[in-house]
Design a protein around this motif. Structure first.
Motif, PDB file in Angstrom:
ATOM      1  N   LEU A  11       0.831  -1.198   0.000  1.00 16.58           N
ATOM      2  CA  LEU A  11       0.000   0.000   0.000  1.00 16.58           C
ATOM      3  C   LEU A  11       0.869   1.253   0.000  1.00 16.58           C
ATOM      4  N   GLY A  12       1.974   1.209   0.748  1.00 23.36           N
ATOM      5  CA  GLY A  12       2.910   2.329   0.750  1.00 23.36           C
ATOM      6  C   GLY A  12       3.511   2.558  -0.630  1.00 23.36           C
ATOM      7  N   ALA A  13       3.831   1.491  -1.333  1.00 23.39           N
ATOM      8  CA  ALA A  13       4.368   1.622  -2.689  1.00 23.39           C
ATOM      9  C   ALA A  13       3.320   2.237  -3.620  1.00 23.39           C
ATOM     10  N   LEU A  15       0.944   4.287  -2.714  1.00 20.57           N
ATOM     11  CA  LEU A  15       0.723   5.673  -2.299  1.00 20.57           C
ATOM     12  C   LEU A  15       2.003   6.505  -2.290  1.00 20.57           C
ATOM     13  N   ASP A  16       3.124   5.906  -2.640  1.00 18.48           N
ATOM     14  CA  ASP A  16       4.432   6.574  -2.609  1.00 18.48           C
ATOM     15  C   ASP A  16       4.774   7.087  -1.209  1.00 18.48           C
ATOM     16  N   CYS A  17       4.636   6.198  -0.234  1.00 13.33           N
ATOM     17  CA  CYS A  17       5.011   6.543   1.142  1.00 13.33           C
ATOM     18  C   CYS A  17       5.533   5.276   1.820  1.00 13.33           C
ATOM     19  N   GLY A  18       5.916   5.384   3.059  1.00 15.69           N
ATOM     20  CA  GLY A  18       6.428   4.235   3.800  1.00 15.69           C
ATOM     21  C   GLY A  18       5.306   3.374   4.359  1.00 15.69           C
ATOM     22  N   ALA A  19       5.682   2.228   4.913  1.00 21.03           N
ATOM     23  CA  ALA A  19       4.700   1.287   5.454  1.00 21.03           C
ATOM     24  C   ALA A  19       3.964   1.874   6.648  1.00 21.03           C
ATOM     25  N   SER A  20       4.665   2.620   7.500  1.00 17.45           N
ATOM     26  CA  SER A  20       4.001   3.189   8.680  1.00 17.45           C
ATOM     27  C   SER A  20       2.994   4.266   8.272  1.00 17.45           C
TER      28      SER A  20
END
Length: 125
Positions: A11-13, A15-20
């Motif tokens: 999901l982070g990938a 949304l272009d963000c980290g897992a947290s």
């Protein structure tokens, strides 16, 4: 509507963000979340995120198809330039034009494997 369940890393990938940050996003949205049999928690995408995920998947697939076509075109170009190398007739500016008369037969040393048809398996790779 298909159900797409992604780990927080996936999901982070998307949304272009980290897992947290993806975990916080899933809690705020709120997305359905479950711990799966492999011990990882996954979030179920809503309609907008599913559309975005499918769009990314199609874009990735199309990129692979285009790359396969480019490879095929380069292979054809190598085959077209091969008569120049076999006959010693100079190529005019890298175009594959040897200046031979139209309809002239030019002998080549092209192996049968070089002209094998492109299969669906090769395109999907």
């Amino acid at each position: 509507m298909p159900q797409i369940w992604l780990t927080y890393e996936e999901l982070g990938a998307l949304l272009d963000c980290g897992a947290s940050a993806a975990r916080e996003f899933a809690a705020e949205r709120p997305l359905d979340r479950r711990r799966c049999h492999d011990g990882r928690t996954r979030a179920k995408l809503d309609l907008l995120l599913t559309e975005r995920w499918l769009d990314e998947a199609v874009r990735h697939w199309a990129g692979r198809q285009i790359a396969a076509c480019v490879d095929d075109l380069q292979a054809v170009r190598r085959l077209m330039v091969a008569p120049t190398a076999a006959t010693g007739v100079p190529d005019r500016g890298g175009t594959g034009d040897t200046g031979a008369p139209a309809g002239a037969v030019v002998a080549t040393d092209v192996a049968a494997a070089d002209v094998a048809p492109v299969t669906a398996e090769r395109r999907s790779a």
